[in-house]
Design a protein around this motif. Structure first.
Motif, mmCIF file in Angstrom:
data_model
loop_
_atom_site.group_PDB
_atom_site.id
_atom_site.type_symbol
_atom_site.label_atom_id
_atom_site.label_comp_id
_atom_site.label_asym_id
_atom_site.label_seq_id
_atom_site.Cartn_x
_atom_site.Cartn_y
_atom_site.Cartn_z
ATOM 1 N N SER A 17 29.482 39.466 37.948
ATOM 2 C CA SER A 17 30.382 38.437 38.656
ATOM 3 C C SER A 17 31.527 38.061 38.020
ATOM 4 C CB SER A 17 29.320 37.368 39.078
ATOM 5 O OG SER A 17 30.363 36.443 39.666
ATOM 6 N N TYR A 18 31.381 37.748 36.624
ATOM 7 C CA TYR A 18 32.495 37.203 35.872
ATOM 8 C C TYR A 18 33.369 38.306 35.543
ATOM 9 C CZ TYR A 18 30.219 32.584 35.649
ATOM 10 O OH TYR A 18 29.558 31.513 35.963
ATOM 11 N N PHE A 19 32.731 39.544 35.189
ATOM 12 C CA PHE A 19 33.432 40.670 34.793
ATOM 13 C C PHE A 19 34.657 41.072 36.314
ATOM 14 C CE2 PHE A 19 34.029 45.216 34.689
ATOM 15 C CZ PHE A 19 34.793 45.556 33.441
ATOM 16 N N ASP A 20 33.937 40.772 37.247
ATOM 17 C CA ASP A 20 34.700 41.337 38.563
ATOM 18 C C ASP A 20 35.767 40.092 38.598
ATOM 19 O OD1 ASP A 20 33.272 43.548 39.037
ATOM 20 O OD2 ASP A 20 32.043 42.533 40.530
ATOM 21 N N LYS A 21 35.479 38.889 38.288
ATOM 22 C CA LYS A 21 36.529 37.694 38.581
ATOM 23 C C LYS A 21 37.721 37.955 37.545
ATOM 24 C CE LYS A 21 33.323 34.461 40.628
ATOM 25 N NZ LYS A 21 32.522 33.430 40.364
ATOM 26 N N VAL A 22 37.383 38.334 36.338
ATOM 27 C CA VAL A 22 38.507 38.576 35.231
ATOM 28 C C VAL A 22 39.339 39.685 35.748
ATOM 29 C CG1 VAL A 22 38.874 39.183 32.995
ATOM 30 C CG2 VAL A 22 37.015 37.594 33.207
ATOM 31 N N TYR A 65 39.682 40.758 38.801
ATOM 32 C CA TYR A 65 40.492 40.337 40.066
ATOM 33 C C TYR A 65 41.829 39.523 39.714
ATOM 34 C CZ TYR A 65 41.980 37.883 44.123
ATOM 35 O OH TYR A 65 42.754 37.069 44.971
ATOM 36 N N PHE A 66 41.776 38.657 38.706
ATOM 37 C CA PHE A 66 42.734 37.769 38.454
ATOM 38 C C PHE A 66 43.648 38.527 37.549
ATOM 39 C CE2 PHE A 66 39.993 34.292 39.575
ATOM 40 C CZ PHE A 66 40.802 33.735 40.637
ATOM 41 N N ILE A 67 43.511 39.439 36.545
ATOM 42 C CA ILE A 67 44.491 40.225 36.228
ATOM 43 C C ILE A 67 44.949 41.218 36.906
ATOM 44 C CG2 ILE A 67 44.534 42.612 34.583
ATOM 45 C CD1 ILE A 67 42.139 41.076 33.011
ATOM 46 N N SER A 68 44.438 41.858 38.069
ATOM 47 C CA SER A 68 45.093 42.741 39.116
ATOM 48 C C SER A 68 46.009 41.790 39.823
ATOM 49 C CB SER A 68 44.124 43.014 40.034
ATOM 50 O OG SER A 68 43.211 43.945 39.397
ATOM 51 N N ARG A 69 45.689 40.629 40.228
ATOM 52 C CA ARG A 69 46.634 39.620 40.793
ATOM 53 C C ARG A 69 47.764 39.426 40.129
ATOM 54 N NH1 ARG A 69 47.746 38.984 45.459
ATOM 55 N NH2 ARG A 69 48.203 36.793 45.179
ATOM 56 N N GLU A 70 47.593 39.151 38.829
ATOM 57 C CA GLU A 70 48.955 38.938 37.876
ATOM 58 C C GLU A 70 49.579 39.963 38.017
ATOM 59 O OE1 GLU A 70 50.734 36.770 34.519
ATOM 60 O OE2 GLU A 70 49.501 36.261 35.907
ATOM 61 N N GLN A 71 49.150 41.298 38.171
ATOM 62 C CA GLN A 71 50.016 42.362 38.204
ATOM 63 C C GLN A 71 50.886 42.313 39.186
ATOM 64 O OE1 GLN A 71 48.127 46.289 37.852
ATOM 65 N NE2 GLN A 71 50.093 47.274 37.269
ATOM 66 N N GLU A 72 49.947 42.108 40.662
ATOM 67 C CA GLU A 72 50.593 42.181 41.853
ATOM 68 C C GLU A 72 51.491 41.264 42.318
ATOM 69 O OE1 GLU A 72 47.565 41.864 45.083
ATOM 70 O OE2 GLU A 72 46.261 43.503 43.912
ATOM 71 N N VAL A 73 51.338 40.258 41.599
ATOM 72 C CA VAL A 73 52.324 38.760 42.109
ATOM 73 C C VAL A 73 53.352 38.897 41.057
ATOM 74 C CG1 VAL A 73 52.644 36.320 41.888
ATOM 75 C CG2 VAL A 73 50.675 37.500 42.990
#
Length: 76
Positions: free
Chosen positions: A28-33, A35-43
């Motif tokens: 769960s926490y690995f997926d969350k980390v 996800y937010f790394i990917s969002r950083e790149q997208e945004v």
């Protein structure tokens, strides 16, 4: 605003989950980390993601590596 705080928060939780050995929490926490790394790149773009990685503590980077290895079924 960067996603760094969210990555750090969930990274610390990932470290705790690894310490307890709870595979569901690790996942769960690995997926969350991730996800937010990917969002950083997208945004904010590739450079922002690289800056985020540079801002992570060595302990969180180690936790990400450990979790990735554990979840892939490899041995450390």
């Amino acid at each position: 605003m960067s996603y760094l705080n969210k990555v750090l928060y969930h990274g610390l939780n990932l470290q705790a989950a690894i310490a307890t050995g709870n595979e569901a929490r690790i996942q769960s926490y690995f997926d969350k980390v991730n996800y937010f790394i990917s969002r950083e790149q997208e945004v904010y773009g590739d450079q922002a993601m690289e800056d985020l990685y540079e801002a992570l503590t060595p302990e969180i980077i180690e936790a990400l590596y450990t979790a990735d290895t554990m979840l892939a079924g490899d041995t450390l």
